[in-house]
Scaffold this motif. Sequence first.
Motif, PDB file in Angstrom:
ATOM      1  N   LYS A 255       0.847  -1.166   0.030  1.00  0.00           N
ATOM      2  CA  LYS A 255      -0.118   0.020  -0.114  1.00  0.00           C
ATOM      3  C   LYS A 255       0.712   1.333   0.203  1.00  0.00           C
ATOM      4  O   LYS A 255       0.286   2.210  -0.326  1.00  0.00           O
ATOM      5  CB  LYS A 255      -1.021  -0.053   1.081  1.00  0.00           C
ATOM      6  CG  LYS A 255      -1.941  -1.133   1.240  1.00  0.00           C
ATOM      7  CD  LYS A 255      -3.045  -1.057   2.096  1.00  0.00           C
ATOM      8  CE  LYS A 255      -4.158  -2.208   2.026  1.00  0.00           C
ATOM      9  NZ  LYS A 255      -4.917  -1.972   3.523  1.00  0.00           N
ATOM     10  N   ASN A 256       2.041   1.032   0.169  1.00  0.00           N
ATOM     11  CA  ASN A 256       3.013   2.361   0.552  1.00  0.00           C
ATOM     12  C   ASN A 256       4.007   2.769  -0.783  1.00  0.00           C
ATOM     13  O   ASN A 256       4.459   3.639  -0.761  1.00  0.00           O
ATOM     14  CB  ASN A 256       3.822   2.270   1.634  1.00  0.00           C
ATOM     15  CG  ASN A 256       3.255   2.357   3.000  1.00  0.00           C
ATOM     16  OD1 ASN A 256       2.311   3.080   3.491  1.00  0.00           O
ATOM     17  ND2 ASN A 256       3.352   0.991   3.735  1.00  0.00           N
ATOM     18  N   LEU A 257       3.835   1.704  -1.562  1.00  0.00           N
ATOM     19  CA  LEU A 257       4.509   1.788  -3.017  1.00  0.00           C
ATOM     20  C   LEU A 257       3.660   2.484  -3.961  1.00  0.00           C
ATOM     21  O   LEU A 257       2.460   2.233  -4.103  1.00  0.00           O
ATOM     22  CB  LEU A 257       5.178   0.499  -3.395  1.00  0.00           C
ATOM     23  CG  LEU A 257       5.590  -0.403  -2.640  1.00  0.00           C
ATOM     24  CD1 LEU A 257       5.782  -1.818  -3.399  1.00  0.00           C
ATOM     25  CD2 LEU A 257       7.110  -0.026  -2.487  1.00  0.00           C
ATOM     26  N   THR A 258       4.299   3.294  -4.705  1.00  0.00           N
ATOM     27  CA  THR A 258       3.645   4.163  -5.897  1.00  0.00           C
ATOM     28  C   THR A 258       3.402   3.375  -7.026  1.00  0.00           C
ATOM     29  O   THR A 258       4.101   2.307  -7.157  1.00  0.00           O
ATOM     30  CB  THR A 258       4.538   5.339  -6.155  1.00  0.00           C
ATOM     31  OG1 THR A 258       5.773   5.055  -6.592  1.00  0.00           O
ATOM     32  CG2 THR A 258       4.719   6.533  -5.078  1.00  0.00           C
ATOM     33  N   ASP A 259       2.567   3.737  -7.758  1.00  0.00           N
ATOM     34  CA  ASP A 259       2.406   2.895  -9.019  1.00  0.00           C
ATOM     35  C   ASP A 259       3.416   2.972 -10.024  1.00  0.00           C
ATOM     36  O   ASP A 259       3.718   1.940 -10.647  1.00  0.00           O
ATOM     37  CB  ASP A 259       1.051   3.312  -9.904  1.00  0.00           C
ATOM     38  CG  ASP A 259      -0.286   3.225  -9.243  1.00  0.00           C
ATOM     39  OD1 ASP A 259      -0.104   2.244  -8.320  1.00  0.00           O
ATOM     40  OD2 ASP A 259      -1.092   3.691  -9.468  1.00  0.00           O
ATOM     41  N   LYS A 260       4.096   3.914 -10.042  1.00  0.00           N
ATOM     42  CA  LYS A 260       5.319   4.044 -10.652  1.00  0.00           C
ATOM     43  C   LYS A 260       6.448   3.203 -10.327  1.00  0.00           C
ATOM     44  O   LYS A 260       7.177   2.481 -11.089  1.00  0.00           O
ATOM     45  CB  LYS A 260       5.900   5.660 -10.735  1.00  0.00           C
ATOM     46  CG  LYS A 260       7.107   5.917 -11.595  1.00  0.00           C
ATOM     47  CD  LYS A 260       7.363   7.462 -11.613  1.00  0.00           C
ATOM     48  CE  LYS A 260       8.805   7.396 -12.790  1.00  0.00           C
ATOM     49  NZ  LYS A 260       9.174   8.970 -12.459  1.00  0.00           N
ATOM     50  N   PHE A 261       6.701   3.394  -8.940  1.00  0.00           N
ATOM     51  CA  PHE A 261       7.727   2.425  -8.464  1.00  0.00           C
ATOM     52  C   PHE A 261       7.362   0.844  -8.571  1.00  0.00           C
ATOM     53  O   PHE A 261       8.291   0.040  -8.894  1.00  0.00           O
ATOM     54  CB  PHE A 261       7.911   2.486  -7.012  1.00  0.00           C
ATOM     55  CG  PHE A 261       9.154   1.758  -6.313  1.00  0.00           C
ATOM     56  CD1 PHE A 261      10.287   2.371  -6.349  1.00  0.00           C
ATOM     57  CD2 PHE A 261       8.731   0.527  -5.771  1.00  0.00           C
ATOM     58  CE1 PHE A 261      11.325   1.884  -5.681  1.00  0.00           C
ATOM     59  CE2 PHE A 261       9.887  -0.068  -5.064  1.00  0.00           C
ATOM     60  CZ  PHE A 261      11.151   0.498  -5.116  1.00  0.00           C
ATOM     61  N   ILE A 262       6.282   0.630  -8.600  1.00  0.00           N
ATOM     62  CA  ILE A 262       5.788  -0.859  -8.714  1.00  0.00           C
ATOM     63  C   ILE A 262       6.048  -1.221 -10.175  1.00  0.00           C
ATOM     64  O   ILE A 262       6.536  -2.297 -10.403  1.00  0.00           O
ATOM     65  CB  ILE A 262       4.110  -1.114  -8.809  1.00  0.00           C
ATOM     66  CG1 ILE A 262       3.931  -1.123  -6.986  1.00  0.00           C
ATOM     67  CG2 ILE A 262       3.756  -2.429  -9.098  1.00  0.00           C
ATOM     68  CD1 ILE A 262       2.537  -0.986  -6.519  1.00  0.00           C
ATOM     69  N   GLN A 263       5.643  -0.413 -11.111  1.00  0.00           N
ATOM     70  CA  GLN A 263       6.241  -0.552 -12.595  1.00  0.00           C
ATOM     71  C   GLN A 263       7.731  -0.711 -12.875  1.00  0.00           C
ATOM     72  O   GLN A 263       8.112  -1.769 -13.535  1.00  0.00           O
ATOM     73  CB  GLN A 263       5.612   0.175 -13.524  1.00  0.00           C
ATOM     74  CG  GLN A 263       4.135   0.216 -13.879  1.00  0.00           C
ATOM     75  CD  GLN A 263       3.685  -0.720 -14.772  1.00  0.00           C
ATOM     76  OE1 GLN A 263       4.617  -1.272 -15.444  1.00  0.00           O
ATOM     77  NE2 GLN A 263       2.687  -1.240 -14.413  1.00  0.00           N
TER      78      GLN A 263
END
Length: 579
Positions: free
Chosen positions: A158-166
């Motif tokens: 929940k603390n990870l941004t969408d950009k970081f996940i990608q």
Amino acid sequence: MRRSRDCFHGLSVIFLQLEVETGLGRKVKKGTRSIFQRTINDNLKHPNEEIIQQTLEAFRAFAVSYYDSETWVKKVHTLVIEPLMKELESSGNPAIRRGYTLALGNFPRHLIVDQYEAIGDLIMKQIPLEANPADRDAESRRNGVRALIDLCESMGAKNLTDKFIQKAFKSFLLGVEDYATDNRGDVGLWVREAAMDAMKRFIILLAPTGRLAKEMAATMMKGLLRQANEKIDRVREHAGKNLEELLNNESVLSTSCLPYQREMRKILLTNDESRDVEQTLVTNDDDTQCDHESSKPEPTRKTAVNWANPDVTFPLFAQLLHFSDLRTAILAGMVVSMGGLTRYVASASSDAVISFLKKHPEDKDAVAHSILQVMRDNHKVKRMITPALKMLTILISHESFSDLQPGKSTFVGDLILILQNELRGSKDIKKLLAAVPLVVQLIPFEEPARKNAFRIAFGLLLNGFPAVRIQGAEQLVSVVQTYGEDIMPEERVDEVLDLLVDCSWGERLDDVRDTVNQLRDLFGIKPLHKKKKAVPEATKPEVPSHQEKPVSKESIDDEKNTPQQDADVEDDDEADIQD
């Protein structure tokens, strides 16, 4: 001496960990804390991997115990994290890269919540294959993958941004595609194993929260499926266990994230070999995001599959070739198994695919074109193309694709185009020798495939490697003797055989050129004509034209084992295949 130093470092870490664990909640002086951190930093750079792992365990306990308050956030970033990042970014020392990368991925969340993206970006820089061969270090790339998934888990989905996940997702894909080798062998294997573990953990981390896109989950599953079908037993076992864990994970299954998850469970996690793949086919949900509120999955099945055993696993994975979204990934793994040098793996994988195609003839065209897609995706990649040529030779020789005639399928025509592109200008004798039997096996197919196959075969008869010419002639003799008047007018069979048998294909190219042109003429293919290369005035020899350098017997013998280069080029569209 080296061993005693290693023991000293190892003991220092063990004592540090004991001190930390027994002193939980106990205040320590600033100087003592600094000593602990210096000890950790020194041991993180140690070349011994066991000591690095012990240090990492001590570091986790130390960070939790002594950097536990909010007041330490800025201090730790300034005094610990920034120095680690600067040295990691500037140092080319492999030991520093390995240890510091792992350390940066293992800070508690409260210490890095504002800096995790910068830390993650630096960790991700350690994962791609280094451009300079002298800088390559597989252990650093492996540790980069491990540190990245550790960081993701420390932060929480929940603390990870969408950009970081990608970005993390793309880094894991890089890791699972690492096939680097050095004098120790396939060292990329360590990176691939770490990436397989990371992808499994990534799916388990994100799926229950609804943060995992179905396309992302499918791509990672395809990566695992490819590895589960490759030639190395250890890699197949590692991938199989990760797949098994995912397919038995209720929190993942409940989200319906995995492609064909119900079908894969039925096929891979049961031992019923009599089941029909058609009975397992259901329609997948079309939602792009995983549903973390889906219904409860079926009860977990336990399995005793030996994922390293090719006789067990290849027949299971071959059944998944029925599913279009999984087919190319599975075949990308099977290519190197079927076309590899390990006999028992090649035999097991070949039997599995041939058996599948016999049972499911409706999938032949799709499987054939998927193999071609693997070749397109790996254009000029030696590790993939040569095995793919061998795989196709095996399948065509077993008549697995005999129904795919030019009038019914574009398979043979597409394959000929790929062969022309792959063989053009190639100096890779292994690839050329693997191509010879495949090209010849295309001759029995109907026109226009047959004439095009002959054109490529005749081009190989003028290849610079004598071994390629010799094998090409032998294969052509065999196909003419076998099919005879089925592939040419009956009155030409004996003449073609005489030309192929009587020519000394290991001699100089000039000595075989006339024979090749006679063969081409018999099949209505335009003869080849030599076109003189323009020689610049400055490079022309100054010796009189009537003087020639004597040619020794030794120079002729040497030439048979090396590619021969003509002073002329062929004025024809197949010339680049010959050289």
